[in-house]
Enzyme design. Structure first.
Site, PDB file in Angstrom:
ATOM      1  N   HIS A  82       0.899  -1.204   0.116  1.00 38.06           N
ATOM      2  CA  HIS A  82      -0.067  -0.047   0.063  1.00 38.06           C
ATOM      3  C   HIS A  82       0.949   1.341   0.047  1.00 38.06           C
ATOM      4  O   HIS A  82       1.798   1.380   0.782  1.00 38.06           O
ATOM      5  CB  HIS A  82      -0.907  -0.119   1.448  1.00 38.06           C
ATOM      6  CG  HIS A  82      -1.923   1.222   1.313  1.00 38.06           C
ATOM      7  ND1 HIS A  82      -3.159   0.902   0.539  1.00 38.06           N
ATOM      8  CD2 HIS A  82      -1.912   2.339   1.776  1.00 38.06           C
ATOM      9  CE1 HIS A  82      -3.790   2.019   0.774  1.00 38.06           C
ATOM     10  NE2 HIS A  82      -3.299   2.952   1.477  1.00 38.06           N
ATOM     11  N   ASP A 161     -14.549   2.747   6.374  1.00 36.67           N
ATOM     12  CA  ASP A 161     -13.462   3.751   5.538  1.00 36.67           C
ATOM     13  C   ASP A 161     -13.960   4.493   4.465  1.00 36.67           C
ATOM     14  O   ASP A 161     -13.674   5.687   4.216  1.00 36.67           O
ATOM     15  CB  ASP A 161     -12.519   2.923   5.336  1.00 36.67           C
ATOM     16  CG  ASP A 161     -11.150   3.788   4.650  1.00 36.67           C
ATOM     17  OD1 ASP A 161     -10.692   4.724   5.541  1.00 36.67           O
ATOM     18  OD2 ASP A 161     -10.704   3.593   3.607  1.00 36.67           O
ATOM     19  N   ARG A 168     -13.802  12.832   5.775  1.00 36.76           N
ATOM     20  CA  ARG A 168     -12.487  13.582   6.202  1.00 36.76           C
ATOM     21  C   ARG A 168     -11.993  14.531   4.849  1.00 36.76           C
ATOM     22  O   ARG A 168     -11.492  15.676   5.105  1.00 36.76           O
ATOM     23  CB  ARG A 168     -11.657  12.346   6.356  1.00 36.76           C
ATOM     24  CG  ARG A 168     -11.553  11.735   7.739  1.00 36.76           C
ATOM     25  CD  ARG A 168     -10.775  10.467   7.727  1.00 36.76           C
ATOM     26  NE  ARG A 168      -9.355  11.054   7.738  1.00 36.76           N
ATOM     27  CZ  ARG A 168      -8.574  10.095   7.111  1.00 36.76           C
ATOM     28  NH1 ARG A 168      -8.889   8.778   6.849  1.00 36.76           N
ATOM     29  NH2 ARG A 168      -7.143  10.228   7.089  1.00 36.76           N
ATOM     30  N   SER A 183      -7.131   3.743   9.095  1.00 35.24           N
ATOM     31  CA  SER A 183      -7.901   3.642   7.636  1.00 35.24           C
ATOM     32  C   SER A 183      -7.100   2.599   6.879  1.00 35.24           C
ATOM     33  O   SER A 183      -7.335   1.675   6.120  1.00 35.24           O
ATOM     34  CB  SER A 183      -7.740   5.210   7.037  1.00 35.24           C
ATOM     35  OG  SER A 183      -7.909   5.041   5.362  1.00 35.24           O
ATOM     36  N   LYS A 187      -7.907  -1.622   6.304  1.00 29.96           N
ATOM     37  CA  LYS A 187      -8.066  -2.186   4.792  1.00 29.96           C
ATOM     38  C   LYS A 187      -7.198  -3.328   4.515  1.00 29.96           C
ATOM     39  O   LYS A 187      -7.428  -4.461   3.892  1.00 29.96           O
ATOM     40  CB  LYS A 187      -7.985  -0.970   3.802  1.00 29.96           C
ATOM     41  CG  LYS A 187      -9.187   0.047   3.699  1.00 29.96           C
ATOM     42  CD  LYS A 187      -8.874   0.986   2.613  1.00 29.96           C
ATOM     43  CE  LYS A 187      -8.051   1.924   3.184  1.00 29.96           C
ATOM     44  NZ  LYS A 187      -8.092   3.311   2.417  1.00 29.96           N
TER      45      LYS A 187
HETATM   46  N1  URA Z   1      -4.497   6.477   2.363  1.00 30.77           N
HETATM   47  C1  URA Z   1      -5.609   5.622   3.080  1.00 30.77           C
HETATM   48  O1  URA Z   1      -5.965   4.686   2.600  1.00 30.77           O
HETATM   49  N2  URA Z   1      -5.923   6.546   4.011  1.00 30.77           N
HETATM   50  C2  URA Z   1      -5.906   7.549   4.280  1.00 30.77           C
HETATM   51  O2  URA Z   1      -6.331   8.066   5.413  1.00 30.77           O
HETATM   52  C3  URA Z   1      -4.723   8.138   3.951  1.00 30.77           C
HETATM   53  C4  URA Z   1      -4.011   7.531   3.015  1.00 30.77           C
END
Ligand code: URA
Length: 434
Positions: A82, A161, A168, A183, A187
């Site tokens: 990620h 999320d 947000r 967040s 995931k």
């Molecule tokens: N990437 C994400 O998945 N969540 C965030 O809050 C910021 C970057």
């Protein structure tokens, strides 16, 4: 439990209990807490912070808001990656086929672009016919057949999320470490992989410009990984200028293909080898990240990574011919050069401004339902450390809709800082945290 009491408690700087955080998240997902109350809570959390126990509780509540994938029927150690997002960051397009060619199993779910940063799903959709929407069972099927899948986030995984991130985004609460950490990690954990390699971008092109803050985020995510038994390695990497040369969806697919052919930009290639080495070691395909890196270098040379990308495109319904003939990708109508007004060394390129320029050309979205133009973008002719003569191109704009063209030209020109002295090159990788 009353939402108002929880908002007030956080506003006054007190720590919330696990069940209080869980209540906020689950009730918000159900729709029984309105956006205005969740916004107030997020702002209170932003200003007062969340301690580690609260961050862990938030991560757990987010995971619990949806389904958790079970990848047990895919043999071997499953590894995920990620990036916190940046400008020109097409590493997933290179890395996933490359590490799959080396024998790792990767079920990669990615997001769409929002604001000045790009999204992997939009890049993939620039490939004619490429499908990103799958059920978990279908995704597992693709991984079992090919070793990897490049998909969009499924509806069922961490629905909290999706809702909270959208809020947000419009309430000034994105750049908050516990909110980012929960967040990202929720995931990754719900996605079912055993291990994860995270790329935290540092610099104006990413969310965080301060190395100290980025380090704290990395430590927080590694700590959450430990709590949830997901081995986590984090690289802090530079986003002071766009990664590679291409910024824009189809243009980035083309650059990813070039990189898999061993002809990619040096910074992109280097980052993919570093992240990929970590992924292969995490997946126990090799003993050390350095062994992983060597293996990936040989797969770049042999063309095996490129062959795997073709296979993945075909498995996901896309036109694999784009790999051999990039002219099959969407093309913009006009190419327009942005020229240097003075001679000198490129001292800085403001990645955020380049990202905004691509957004204004139609290559990104300001609102989540905006449609994008996959063909447009900016190709950097010069990067930090290069010398430019006055009148030479700094970048080439790939343009369809010309309505924002003067502003785009101005922004791109202004994003290059030119000076007499050759600058020292910023490091690409700052440090590794695990
Ligand atoms: N990437 C994400 O998945 N969540 C965030 O809050 C910021 C970057």
């Amino acid at each position: 439990m009353r939402v108002l009491d929880l908002i007030v408690k956080k506003r006054d700087g007190q720590a919330l209990k696990l069940e209080e955080i869980d209540f906020l998240v689950q009730e918000y997902v159900k729709g029984s807490i309105p956006d205005y109350q969740m916004s107030a809570f997020l702002m209170a959390a932003y200003l007062r912070g969340l301690n580690f126990e609260e961050t862990k509780a938030l991560t757990w509540a987010m995971i619990r808001s949806g389904e958790v994938l079970n990848l047990a029927d895919i043999p071997g150690v499953k590894v995920d990656k990620h990036s916190t997002g940046g400008v020109g960051d097409k590493t997933t397009l290179v890395l996933v086929p490359l590490v799959a060619a080396a024998g790792a199993k990767v079920m990669k779910m990615s997001g769409r672009s929002l604001g000045h940063t790009g999204g992997t799903v939009d890049k993939l959709e620039a490939i004619p016919g490429f499908r990103v929407s799958f059920t978990p069972e279908e995704m597992k099927g693709v991984v079992l057949r090919t070793g990897a899948v490049l998909a969009g986030q499924t509806e069922g995984i961490v629905p909290a999320d999706k809702k909270i991130y959208a809020l947000r985004d419009v309430t000034g609460t994105v750049d908050c470490l516990p909110l980012i950490a929960s967040s990202v990690m929720s995931k990754k954990i719900a996605g079912g992989a055993d291990r994860v390699v995270l790329d935290v971008k540092v610099g104006p092109g990413g969310f965080l410009s301060d190395l100290q803050q980025a380090r704290r985020l990395a430590e927080l995510m590694a700590e959450l990984g430990k709590e949830f038994r997901m081995k986590t390695v984090v690289l802090l990497t530079s986003m002071v200028q766009p990664l590679g040369r291409a910024v824009g969806n189809a243009l980035e697919v083309e650059e990813a293909v070039m990189t898999l052919q061993g002809k990619g930009p040096q910074d992109l290639t280097e980052l993919c080898l570093a992240l990929g080495g970590e992924m292969l070691a995490a997946a126990e395909v090799v003993a050390t990240p350095m062994d992983g890196r060597r293996k990936l270098e040989s797969l770049l040379k042999s063309g095996a990574g490129l062959a795997k990308f073709r296979e993945l495109i075909a498995a996901q319904g896309g036109s694999q011919e784009v790999v051999d003939d990039p002219s099959l990708l969407p093309r913009a109508r006009r190419l327009i050069e942005v020229k240097a007004s003075e001679s000198g060394f490129i001292r800085e390129v403001n990645a955020r401004e380049i990202g905004v320029a691509v957004l204004l050309l139609g290559g990104g979205r300001l609102h989540k339902d905006d449609t994008i133009d996959p063909a447009v973008g900016v190709v950097m002719e010069k990067k930090v450390g290069d010398y430019v003569h006055a009148g030479e191109p700094l970048a080439v704009l790939h343009v369809d809709d010309e309505s924002n063209l003067p502003e785009v030209q101005e922004r791109v020109a202004q994003s290059f800082l030119i000076g007499e002295e050759k600058p020292s090159l910023p490091p690409l990788i700052y440090e590794l945290i695990s």
